[in-house]
Design a protein around this motif. Structure first.
Motif, mmCIF file in Angstrom:
data_model
loop_
_atom_site.group_PDB
_atom_site.id
_atom_site.type_symbol
_atom_site.label_atom_id
_atom_site.label_comp_id
_atom_site.label_asym_id
_atom_site.label_seq_id
_atom_site.Cartn_x
_atom_site.Cartn_y
_atom_site.Cartn_z
ATOM 1 N N ALA A 176 0.843 -1.192 0.000
ATOM 2 C CA ALA A 176 0.000 0.000 0.000
ATOM 3 C C ALA A 176 0.879 1.243 0.000
ATOM 4 N N LEU A 177 0.520 2.208 -0.816
ATOM 5 C CA LEU A 177 1.243 3.474 -0.884
ATOM 6 C C LEU A 177 0.489 4.542 -0.091
ATOM 7 N N PRO A 178 1.180 5.574 0.334
ATOM 8 C CA PRO A 178 0.505 6.645 1.072
ATOM 9 C C PRO A 178 -0.636 7.245 0.260
ATOM 10 N N SER A 179 -1.790 7.386 0.872
ATOM 11 C CA SER A 179 -2.990 7.993 0.265
ATOM 12 C C SER A 179 -3.588 7.160 -0.863
ATOM 13 N N GLN A 180 -3.111 5.920 -1.055
ATOM 14 C CA GLN A 180 -3.713 5.035 -2.043
ATOM 15 C C GLN A 180 -4.926 4.357 -1.408
ATOM 16 N N ALA A 181 -6.083 4.463 -2.066
ATOM 17 C CA ALA A 181 -7.314 3.921 -1.504
ATOM 18 C C ALA A 181 -7.213 2.407 -1.339
ATOM 19 N N VAL A 182 -7.550 1.936 -0.158
ATOM 20 C CA VAL A 182 -7.579 0.499 0.128
ATOM 21 C C VAL A 182 -8.997 -0.036 -0.060
ATOM 22 N N VAL A 183 -9.965 0.670 0.490
ATOM 23 C CA VAL A 183 -11.383 0.336 0.315
ATOM 24 C C VAL A 183 -12.158 1.642 0.183
ATOM 25 N N SER A 184 -13.390 1.523 -0.324
ATOM 26 C CA SER A 184 -14.302 2.653 -0.335
ATOM 27 C C SER A 184 -15.509 2.300 0.525
ATOM 28 N N ILE A 185 -15.937 3.246 1.348
ATOM 29 C CA ILE A 185 -17.093 3.038 2.223
ATOM 30 C C ILE A 185 -18.230 3.902 1.705
ATOM 31 N N LEU A 186 -19.376 3.272 1.456
ATOM 32 C CA LEU A 186 -20.521 3.972 0.883
ATOM 33 C C LEU A 186 -21.597 4.182 1.939
ATOM 34 N N ASP A 187 -22.120 5.395 1.967
ATOM 35 C CA ASP A 187 -23.274 5.699 2.812
ATOM 36 C C ASP A 187 -24.520 5.565 1.952
ATOM 37 N N ILE A 188 -25.305 4.494 2.169
ATOM 38 C CA ILE A 188 -26.514 4.266 1.361
ATOM 39 C C ILE A 188 -27.775 4.273 2.226
ATOM 40 N N SER A 189 -27.679 4.871 3.429
ATOM 41 C CA SER A 189 -28.887 5.019 4.246
ATOM 42 C C SER A 189 -29.896 5.890 3.502
ATOM 43 N N THR A 190 -29.367 6.829 2.730
ATOM 44 C CA THR A 190 -30.153 7.603 1.769
ATOM 45 C C THR A 190 -29.384 7.574 0.457
ATOM 46 N N VAL A 191 -30.075 7.322 -0.637
ATOM 47 C CA VAL A 191 -29.406 7.287 -1.938
ATOM 48 C C VAL A 191 -29.919 8.436 -2.804
ATOM 49 N N LYS A 192 -29.241 8.627 -3.915
ATOM 50 C CA LYS A 192 -29.646 9.639 -4.883
ATOM 51 C C LYS A 192 -29.849 8.967 -6.235
ATOM 52 N N VAL A 193 -30.927 9.322 -6.899
ATOM 53 C CA VAL A 193 -31.185 8.816 -8.242
ATOM 54 C C VAL A 193 -30.846 9.929 -9.229
ATOM 55 N N LYS A 194 -29.840 9.680 -10.056
ATOM 56 C CA LYS A 194 -29.355 10.683 -11.003
ATOM 57 C C LYS A 194 -30.070 10.527 -12.342
ATOM 58 N N VAL A 195 -30.611 11.642 -12.845
ATOM 59 C CA VAL A 195 -31.343 11.651 -14.112
ATOM 60 C C VAL A 195 -30.827 12.808 -14.955
ATOM 61 N N ALA A 196 -30.642 12.574 -16.255
ATOM 62 C CA ALA A 196 -30.260 13.633 -17.191
ATOM 63 C C ALA A 196 -31.533 14.170 -17.847
ATOM 64 N N VAL A 197 -31.823 15.443 -17.635
ATOM 65 C CA VAL A 197 -33.052 16.058 -18.142
ATOM 66 C C VAL A 197 -32.697 17.077 -19.225
ATOM 67 N N PRO A 198 -33.357 17.029 -20.383
ATOM 68 C CA PRO A 198 -33.078 18.011 -21.446
ATOM 69 C C PRO A 198 -33.310 19.441 -20.972
#
Length: 319
Positions: free
Chosen positions: A174-196
């Motif tokens: 492992a190198l300094p500041s190299q991501a080992v894992v990612s932790i996701l907060d999904i207690s609330t999620v976001k739905v992304k939509v592309a709108v014209p």
């Protein structure tokens, strides 16, 4: 003569029996039907888009120093709590450095105690006394750094959430500041939509939304909306993010969602929403007046079926 009468009587009884059986078989049994209570319908200009579920927040967790991963204690999809141990790095070098700084600290404290007696007796120059104190302060600082380096060989979760990606495994460097894992907060999620851009003006922070996710066959009511202010240069669309409560954590990042924005419409008087299969047309095959009008069967107070003429409006897909 008796014989003839007996044969005639037998034929008459047989015919009577056949007529009774024929009459019984011609009786038609009642037809069973399924009824449905209809609901009021809304006449609006609802628009439906395809979106993607995103995590509320993602945190990349990394070591502050370089070293070989000795143990990985979590897997992808695992729930973790703040402060939970995630991984350990080989701490042999860090422990050796700590031992050396502890010895220097002991030596510096011993020198300080001996020179203090000389200083109190007035037989030690002031400059020498200041030098001894400085060495003690330096040894203390080095000891704190060594302790922190040893502690940093243990990687703990800075926040609670779900392990999204495990980017490094045991045995890897492992190198300094190299991501080992990612932790996701999904207690609330976001739905992304592309709108014209031509339609984004009709959407505000509180526009009602209906969201259906086919992967889990679930429907949700969207919450507050976040509107992007910069359009995509190629598609001329704006990113809209809809906050959705996810207490059961069934919605996962990457799932495809059908999003329906409901504009402020008024309810048509007497309008009802019914299945399209319930609407029939008057044709010759129905033995009714073949004028092509539409009708549905309704149940009266006497529990019998009646024809009711209807006029249809928009056909909608309801999730």
């Amino acid at each position: 003569m008796k014989k003839v009468l007996w044969m005639l009587l037998s034929v008459m009884l047989l015919g009577s029996s056949c007529q009774q059986q024929g009459g019984k078989s011609s009786t038609k049994a009642p037809t069973r039907v399924k009824t449905l209570v209809v609901s009021p319908g809304m006449v609006d200009n609802a628009q439906t888009y395809v979106g993607m579920v995103e995590e509320r927040e993602a945190t990349a967790v990394s070591f502050t120093g370089m070293g070989i991963i000795k143990r990985m204690l979590v897997n992808e999809g695992q729930a973790v709590s703040k402060g939970q141990l995630i991984a350990e790095m080989d701490d042999t070098q860090a422990r050796n450095v700590l031992s050396g700084t502890e010895a220097q600290m002991t030596q510096a404290n011993d020198a300080l105690a001996r020179y203090k007696m000389l200083h109190d007796n007035g037989s030690l120059p002031e400059v020498k006394w200041v030098e001894i104190q400085s060495k003690v302060a330096q040894a203390k600082s080095q000891l704190e750094v060594a302790r922190k380096n040893l502690a940093d060989c243990r990687l703990v979760a800075p926040v609670s959430g779900i392990i999204g990606k495990k980017l490094i495994g045991a045995g890897e460097t492992a190198l300094p500041s190299q991501a080992v894992v990612s932790i996701l907060d999904i207690s609330t999620v976001k739905v992304k939509v592309a709108v014209p851009e031509a339609e984004v003006g009709g959407i505000n922070a509180s526009t009602p939304t209906n969201i259906h996710v086919e992967a889990i066959n679930g429907s949700y009511q969207g919450g507050q909306i976040e509107k992007g202010v910069q359009a995509d240069a190629l598609t001329h669309t704006y990113d809209i993010r809809i906050n959705v409560a996810n207490g059961n954590r069934k919605l996962l990042p990457g799932m495809v969602a059908n999003v329906r924005f409901v504009s402020d419409g008024s309810q048509a008087i007497g309008s009802k929403m019914i299945p399209v299969t319930a609407v029939q047309k008057k044709t010759v095959s129905t033995s009714l007046q073949a004028d092509g009008s539409l009708f549905v069967w309704t149940v009266g107070k006497d529990s019998t079926a009646h024809r009711s003429t209807v006029t249809i409006g928009q056909t909608k897909v309801i999730y």
